[in-house]
Design a protein around this motif. Structure first.
Motif, PDB file in Angstrom:
ATOM      1  N   LYS A   7       0.852  -1.191   0.000  1.00  0.00           N
ATOM      2  CA  LYS A   7       0.000   0.000   0.000  1.00  0.00           C
ATOM      3  C   LYS A   7       0.880   1.230   0.000  1.00  0.00           C
ATOM      4  O   LYS A   7       1.850   1.316   0.742  1.00  0.00           O
ATOM      5  N   ARG A   8       0.498   2.179  -0.806  1.00  0.00           N
ATOM      6  CA  ARG A   8       1.248   3.421  -0.874  1.00  0.00           C
ATOM      7  C   ARG A   8       0.691   4.411   0.127  1.00  0.00           C
ATOM      8  O   ARG A   8      -0.490   4.477   0.380  1.00  0.00           O
ATOM      9  N   GLU A   9       1.573   5.207   0.648  1.00  0.00           N
ATOM     10  CA  GLU A   9       1.167   6.308   1.510  1.00  0.00           C
ATOM     11  C   GLU A   9       0.724   7.458   0.615  1.00  0.00           C
ATOM     12  O   GLU A   9       1.334   7.715  -0.415  1.00  0.00           O
ATOM     13  N   PRO A  10      -0.348   8.150   1.003  1.00  0.00           N
ATOM     14  CA  PRO A  10      -0.745   9.294   0.170  1.00  0.00           C
ATOM     15  C   PRO A  10       0.318  10.383   0.199  1.00  0.00           C
ATOM     16  O   PRO A  10       1.004  10.579   1.189  1.00  0.00           O
ATOM     17  N   SER A  11       0.441  11.045  -0.907  1.00  0.00           N
ATOM     18  CA  SER A  11       1.441  12.107  -1.003  1.00  0.00           C
ATOM     19  C   SER A  11       1.025  13.281  -0.116  1.00  0.00           C
ATOM     20  O   SER A  11      -0.141  13.437   0.218  1.00  0.00           O
ATOM     21  N   PRO A  12       1.958  14.115   0.279  1.00  0.00           N
ATOM     22  CA  PRO A  12       1.611  15.262   1.127  1.00  0.00           C
ATOM     23  C   PRO A  12       0.603  16.200   0.454  1.00  0.00           C
ATOM     24  O   PRO A  12      -0.217  16.810   1.115  1.00  0.00           O
ATOM     25  N   ALA A  13       0.668  16.321  -0.853  1.00  0.00           N
ATOM     26  CA  ALA A  13      -0.282  17.186  -1.557  1.00  0.00           C
ATOM     27  C   ALA A  13      -1.694  16.595  -1.486  1.00  0.00           C
ATOM     28  O   ALA A  13      -2.673  17.329  -1.424  1.00  0.00           O
ATOM     29  N   ALA A  14      -1.816  15.279  -1.501  1.00  0.00           N
ATOM     30  CA  ALA A  14      -3.132  14.642  -1.434  1.00  0.00           C
ATOM     31  C   ALA A  14      -3.715  14.738  -0.026  1.00  0.00           C
ATOM     32  O   ALA A  14      -4.924  14.800   0.141  1.00  0.00           O
ATOM     33  N   ARG A  15      -2.846  14.713   0.997  1.00  0.00           N
ATOM     34  CA  ARG A  15      -3.333  14.815   2.372  1.00  0.00           C
ATOM     35  C   ARG A  15      -3.786  16.227   2.720  1.00  0.00           C
ATOM     36  O   ARG A  15      -4.672  16.420   3.531  1.00  0.00           O
ATOM     37  N   ALA A  16      -3.175  17.216   2.142  1.00  0.00           N
ATOM     38  CA  ALA A  16      -3.548  18.597   2.431  1.00  0.00           C
ATOM     39  C   ALA A  16      -4.926  18.883   1.832  1.00  0.00           C
ATOM     40  O   ALA A  16      -5.281  18.372   0.786  1.00  0.00           O
ATOM     41  N   SER A  17      -5.675  19.684   2.532  1.00  0.00           N
ATOM     42  CA  SER A  17      -7.002  20.007   2.036  1.00  0.00           C
ATOM     43  C   SER A  17      -6.895  20.881   0.789  1.00  0.00           C
ATOM     44  O   SER A  17      -5.921  21.618   0.622  1.00  0.00           O
ATOM     45  N   PRO A  18      -7.894  20.815  -0.065  1.00  0.00           N
ATOM     46  CA  PRO A  18      -7.830  21.628  -1.281  1.00  0.00           C
ATOM     47  C   PRO A  18      -7.915  23.111  -0.943  1.00  0.00           C
ATOM     48  O   PRO A  18      -8.432  23.486   0.112  1.00  0.00           O
ATOM     49  N   PRO A  19      -7.404  23.952  -1.801  1.00  0.00           N
ATOM     50  CA  PRO A  19      -7.453  25.389  -1.514  1.00  0.00           C
ATOM     51  C   PRO A  19      -8.902  25.872  -1.492  1.00  0.00           C
ATOM     52  O   PRO A  19      -9.760  25.334  -2.188  1.00  0.00           O
ATOM     53  N   PRO A  20      -9.194  26.874  -0.706  1.00  0.00           N
ATOM     54  CA  PRO A  20     -10.571  27.361  -0.613  1.00  0.00           C
ATOM     55  C   PRO A  20     -11.022  28.022  -1.909  1.00  0.00           C
ATOM     56  O   PRO A  20     -10.215  28.603  -2.635  1.00  0.00           O
ATOM     57  N   ARG A  21     -12.296  27.904  -2.177  1.00  0.00           N
ATOM     58  CA  ARG A  21     -12.868  28.548  -3.358  1.00  0.00           C
ATOM     59  C   ARG A  21     -13.123  30.018  -3.038  1.00  0.00           C
ATOM     60  O   ARG A  21     -13.507  30.361  -1.920  1.00  0.00           O
ATOM     61  N   ASP A  22     -12.940  30.869  -4.022  1.00  0.00           N
ATOM     62  CA  ASP A  22     -13.134  32.293  -3.755  1.00  0.00           C
ATOM     63  C   ASP A  22     -14.504  32.803  -4.205  1.00  0.00           C
ATOM     64  O   ASP A  22     -14.868  33.922  -3.877  1.00  0.00           O
ATOM     65  N   HIS A  23     -15.272  32.051  -4.958  1.00  0.00           N
ATOM     66  CA  HIS A  23     -16.642  32.400  -5.389  1.00  0.00           C
ATOM     67  C   HIS A  23     -16.674  33.727  -6.145  1.00  0.00           C
ATOM     68  O   HIS A  23     -17.622  34.502  -6.027  1.00  0.00           O
ATOM     69  N   LEU A  24     -15.651  33.990  -6.941  1.00  0.00           N
ATOM     70  CA  LEU A  24     -15.537  35.278  -7.624  1.00  0.00           C
ATOM     71  C   LEU A  24     -16.591  35.427  -8.731  1.00  0.00           C
ATOM     72  O   LEU A  24     -17.203  36.494  -8.861  1.00  0.00           O
ATOM     73  N   ILE A  25     -16.842  34.389  -9.505  1.00  0.00           N
ATOM     74  CA  ILE A  25     -17.814  34.476 -10.601  1.00  0.00           C
ATOM     75  C   ILE A  25     -19.217  34.706 -10.041  1.00  0.00           C
ATOM     76  O   ILE A  25     -19.985  35.532 -10.557  1.00  0.00           O
ATOM     77  N   TRP A  26     -19.554  33.985  -8.988  1.00  0.00           N
ATOM     78  CA  TRP A  26     -20.863  34.141  -8.342  1.00  0.00           C
ATOM     79  C   TRP A  26     -21.015  35.570  -7.801  1.00  0.00           C
ATOM     80  O   TRP A  26     -22.065  36.186  -7.933  1.00  0.00           O
ATOM     81  N   SER A  27     -19.950  36.097  -7.238  1.00  0.00           N
ATOM     82  CA  SER A  27     -19.981  37.461  -6.710  1.00  0.00           C
ATOM     83  C   SER A  27     -20.134  38.489  -7.829  1.00  0.00           C
ATOM     84  O   SER A  27     -20.858  39.477  -7.674  1.00  0.00           O
ATOM     85  N   LEU A  28     -19.458  38.263  -8.942  1.00  0.00           N
ATOM     86  CA  LEU A  28     -19.610  39.169 -10.081  1.00  0.00           C
ATOM     87  C   LEU A  28     -21.048  39.172 -10.593  1.00  0.00           C
ATOM     88  O   LEU A  28     -21.607  40.226 -10.906  1.00  0.00           O
ATOM     89  N   PHE A  29     -21.635  37.996 -10.705  1.00  0.00           N
ATOM     90  CA  PHE A  29     -23.024  37.912 -11.146  1.00  0.00           C
ATOM     91  C   PHE A  29     -23.942  38.671 -10.190  1.00  0.00           C
ATOM     92  O   PHE A  29     -24.809  39.428 -10.629  1.00  0.00           O
ATOM     93  N   ASN A  30     -23.768  38.472  -8.896  1.00  0.00           N
ATOM     94  CA  ASN A  30     -24.610  39.161  -7.926  1.00  0.00           C
ATOM     95  C   ASN A  30     -24.370  40.668  -7.927  1.00  0.00           C
ATOM     96  O   ASN A  30     -25.288  41.447  -7.679  1.00  0.00           O
ATOM     97  N   THR A  31     -23.158  41.099  -8.203  1.00  0.00           N
ATOM     98  CA  THR A  31     -22.869  42.528  -8.264  1.00  0.00           C
ATOM     99  C   THR A  31     -23.515  43.163  -9.492  1.00  0.00           C
ATOM    100  O   THR A  31     -24.117  44.235  -9.404  1.00  0.00           O
ATOM    101  N   ILE A  32     -23.402  42.513 -10.633  1.00  0.00           N
ATOM    102  CA  ILE A  32     -23.970  43.050 -11.871  1.00  0.00           C
ATOM    103  C   ILE A  32     -25.492  43.052 -11.817  1.00  0.00           C
ATOM    104  O   ILE A  32     -26.138  43.960 -12.334  1.00  0.00           O
ATOM    105  N   TYR A  33     -26.063  42.064 -11.161  1.00  0.00           N
ATOM    106  CA  TYR A  33     -27.520  41.948 -11.096  1.00  0.00           C
ATOM    107  C   TYR A  33     -28.147  43.041 -10.227  1.00  0.00           C
ATOM    108  O   TYR A  33     -29.337  43.262 -10.295  1.00  0.00           O
ATOM    109  N   MET A  34     -27.344  43.746  -9.441  1.00  0.00           N
ATOM    110  CA  MET A  34     -27.815  44.842  -8.582  1.00  0.00           C
ATOM    111  C   MET A  34     -28.927  44.381  -7.645  1.00  0.00           C
ATOM    112  O   MET A  34     -30.078  44.803  -7.752  1.00  0.00           O
ATOM    113  N   ASN A  35     -28.590  43.558  -6.726  1.00  0.00           N
ATOM    114  CA  ASN A  35     -29.566  42.974  -5.815  1.00  0.00           C
ATOM    115  C   ASN A  35     -29.826  43.866  -4.603  1.00  0.00           C
ATOM    116  O   ASN A  35     -29.277  44.949  -4.479  1.00  0.00           O
TER     117      ASN A  35
END
Length: 128
Positions: A14-42
């Protein structure tokens, strides 16, 4: 000729998972969703606030500060959710109020027409 598949060899290594696989994925920034909400003028400019937190999350992610990027990303997601819900629910609520108001006024107008017709015809008979 031996045709058996050596399955035990693959299971024992059995292989040990690589350090990159053990680390959590980088957080999402939700930039596209924010742009849509900004343009929509809510409602209350929540999309603009979400856009600010999305940009902060992206900057922190680029700098390597993952914990701060997670906090800003979480705030951006919260404001985006509120902005999207407000952008969808408020017009639906307004449309429902307008429709019920129109139905109520049409019913009231229909009943008042009968009342005024009865009053006018009654006054014509008394004058003769």
């Amino acid at each position: 000729m031996d045709t058996s598949y050596p399955r035990e060899d693959y299971l024992s290594h059995k292989r040990e998972p690589s350090p990159a696989a053990r680390a959590s994925p980088p957080p999402r920034d939700h930039l596209i969703w924010s742009l849509f909400n900004t343009i929509y003028m809510n409602f209350c400019c929540l999309g603009f606030v979400a856009l600010a937190f999305s940009v902060k999350a992206r900057d922190r992610k680029v700098c390597g500060d993952v914990e701060a990027a997670r906090r800003f990303s979480s705030k951006a997601r919260c404001y985006n959710t509120l902005a999207t819900a407000g952008s969808v629910l408020l017009p639906l609520l307004l449309a429902a109020l307008v429709i019920t108001g129109v139905l109520h006024l049409s019913k009231l107008a229909h009943e008042s027409v009968g009342f005024f017709t009865y009053q006018f015809s009654g006054s014509d008979d008394e004058d003769k």
